[in-house]
Design a protein around this motif. Sequence first.
Motif, short mmCIF file in Angstrom:
data_model
loop_
_atom_site.label_atom_id
_atom_site.label_comp_id
_atom_site.label_asym_id
_atom_site.label_seq_id
_atom_site.Cartn_x
_atom_site.Cartn_y
_atom_site.Cartn_z
N ASP A 297 12.41 7.63 -0.42
CA ASP A 297 12.38 6.33 0.27
C ASP A 297 12.73 6.45 1.75
OD1 ASP A 297 12.17 3.46 0.39
OD2 ASP A 297 14.34 3.42 0.60
N HIS A 298 12.38 5.40 2.50
CA HIS A 298 12.65 5.38 3.95
C HIS A 298 13.30 4.07 4.42
CE1 HIS A 298 8.78 3.12 5.29
NE2 HIS A 298 8.93 2.95 4.01
N HIS A 299 13.85 3.27 3.49
CA HIS A 299 14.51 2.02 3.90
C HIS A 299 15.96 2.26 4.31
CE1 HIS A 299 11.08 0.37 1.61
NE2 HIS A 299 11.15 -0.57 2.51
N LEU A 300 16.51 1.32 5.08
CA LEU A 300 17.89 1.44 5.56
C LEU A 300 18.89 1.11 4.45
CD1 LEU A 300 17.37 -0.40 8.98
CD2 LEU A 300 17.75 2.05 8.69
N ALA B 132 6.73 6.15 6.50
CA ALA B 132 6.34 5.60 5.20
C ALA B 132 6.88 6.50 4.09
CB ALA B 132 4.81 5.53 5.09
N THR B 133 7.02 5.94 2.91
CA THR B 133 7.37 6.78 1.76
C THR B 133 6.25 7.78 1.51
OG1 THR B 133 8.76 5.05 0.81
CG2 THR B 133 7.93 6.72 -0.70
N ALA B 134 5.02 7.37 1.77
CA ALA B 134 3.87 8.27 1.57
C ALA B 134 4.00 9.53 2.44
CB ALA B 134 2.57 7.54 1.88
N LEU C 112 10.21 5.22 -6.08
CA LEU C 112 9.53 5.37 -4.79
C LEU C 112 9.50 4.09 -3.98
CD1 LEU C 112 6.41 7.54 -5.77
CD2 LEU C 112 8.70 8.26 -5.24
N ASP C 113 9.80 4.22 -2.69
CA ASP C 113 9.71 3.14 -1.70
C ASP C 113 10.70 2.00 -1.93
OD1 ASP C 113 8.45 2.36 0.74
OD2 ASP C 113 7.34 0.81 -0.31
N PHE C 114 11.81 2.29 -2.58
CA PHE C 114 12.91 1.32 -2.62
C PHE C 114 14.19 2.10 -2.84
CE2 PHE C 114 14.37 1.21 -7.06
CZ PHE C 114 13.34 1.87 -7.70
N THR D 165 -0.81 1.61 6.51
CA THR D 165 -0.31 0.22 6.49
C THR D 165 1.13 0.13 7.01
OG1 THR D 165 0.27 0.48 4.16
CG2 THR D 165 -1.83 -0.58 4.64
N ASP D 166 1.98 1.10 6.68
CA ASP D 166 3.38 1.03 7.14
C ASP D 166 3.52 1.28 8.64
OD1 ASP D 166 4.37 0.28 4.67
OD2 ASP D 166 6.03 1.70 4.72
N THR D 167 2.48 1.86 9.27
CA THR D 167 2.53 2.04 10.73
C THR D 167 1.69 0.98 11.43
OG1 THR D 167 0.64 3.58 10.65
CG2 THR D 167 2.86 4.57 10.65
N ALA E 290 0.83 -1.21 0.00
CA ALA E 290 0.00 0.00 0.00
C ALA E 290 0.86 1.26 0.00
CB ALA E 290 -0.93 0.00 1.20
N ASP E 291 2.02 1.21 0.66
CA ASP E 291 2.88 2.39 0.69
C ASP E 291 3.50 2.63 -0.69
OD1 ASP E 291 4.20 4.60 1.75
OD2 ASP E 291 5.96 3.41 2.31
N ALA E 292 3.97 1.56 -1.31
CA ALA E 292 4.60 1.69 -2.63
C ALA E 292 3.59 2.18 -3.67
CB ALA E 292 5.18 0.34 -3.05
MN MN Z 1 7.26 1.76 2.79
#
Ligand code: MN
Length: 338
Positions: A123-126, A143-145, A97-99, A175-177, A29-31
Motif C-alpha cells: 500500500d501507499h496510503h498515509l 500507486a499500489t500498482a 492491497l491498496d488499503f 489513474t492514481d497519477t 483502478a489502482d485497487a
Molecule cells: Mn491507490
Amino acid sequence: MNKELIKDIKELLSVPRKIVITTHYKPDADALGSSLAMYSYLIKKGHDVIVITPSDYPWFLSWMVGNDKVLIYDAEKERSLNNTIKAFNNAEIIFCLDFSVMERVQDLRGILEKAPGIKILIDHHLEPQHFAKYEMWDTTAAATAELVYDFITAMGDEDKIDIPIAECIYAGIMTDTGSFRFPNTTAKVHLIIAALIAKGINNFKIHSLVYDNNSEDRLRFIGYSLSEKLRILKDKKTAYFCITAEELKKFKSKTGDTEGLVNYALSIEGINFAALLIERPDAIKLSFRSRGEFSVNEFARKYFEGGGHRNAAGGTSNLTITETENKFIDILKHTNIA
Ligand code: MN
Ligand code: 5GP
C-alpha cells in the motif's frame, strides 16, 4: 524493497499456496488493477488464488483480465458470504492491497480480522495500522500498482509480467497519477511505464477504455453537476459539489459515474481545495482534493473518519446530506486553506 522480506516471501511462495487477495470498498483502478495483476502473477506461479472485493467497482474496469473471476462480497449476500468466509478461513496467505486501515474493507472487516492466514500488505496510503505480518508500505509510491511492479521484479519475475498483468499495472498507475500529471508522477513512474509499453501493451487503448467510454447519462450528469451543483467559496479557495441520492437516481448513476467529478472543482483558477459530498445508501461519502500544502488527509481524518494522501483523500459522514454540507461549511470557517 526490503531484501529480508522478499527472501521470506519467496520462501513462503516456494510451494503452491491457497491465497486470497483483497482490497478496499468500492475499488478504483489502482485497487482492482493491483489485485488482478497480482492474481494473474500468482496463478502463473502455480498458486490457488481468489480475489475478493468488499463491493462492486466501476464498469470501466471490467476489461481487466481476471475481472470475471472476482468474488464480490456484497453482491449476492448469502452465497457470497459463505464463499467469502470459506475462502478467508482456508487461505494460507492473504494479500491486502491498496488499503492500510481496516475500516476501508467495511463489512468484510470481521472476516478479514479473524482470518488465520499470513497477511501481506502492499500500500501507499498515509498513517497505516499495522495488522499485517509483512508490509510493503511506501507513501512515496504513486500507486499500489507501482509497488506490485516492484514486488514482482524484486521476486526476480519481471519476465512473468505479460500483457494482461502489464495492462492492469498501467491502469493503476495511470489513474492514481491523474494520467501522469499529479506531483506523484516521478521519473521512476515513467521508467516503469516505459518498461510496460516495451512489453507491447497498447497504452492508448487503456486510456480509451477508462476515460472515453462514457454513457450519455454519465455525461449529462457531469453537465448538470457543473451547471447546477458547483458551489464556490472564493475567500476559502474552496469549490465543492453536494449530490443527493435523488439526483443520482435521475441520471441512472452507476458505480464509477461520479469518479473524477471532484477534479473539475479543483481545476478552477484560485481554488486549492475541492470536495464532493454524495448521498449514498449507507452514509454520506466525501472526496477531497487539494493543490499545494493543504493536507486533505489530515482534514478527512480530523473531521470525517477518513484519510488518504496529502492531496487526495476521502471520508464518510452519518449525518444527513444537508447536515453534512453545513458541517463542512462550518469547519471551513475556521480552517486556513493556503
Ligand atoms: Mn491507490
Ligand atoms: P476518492 O476520493 O477517489 O474516493 O479517494 C481518494 C483517496 O483517499 C484514495 O487514495 C482513497 O483510497 C482514499 N480514501 C477514500 N475514502 C477513504 C476513507 O473513507 N478512509 C480512508 N482512510 N481513505 C479513503
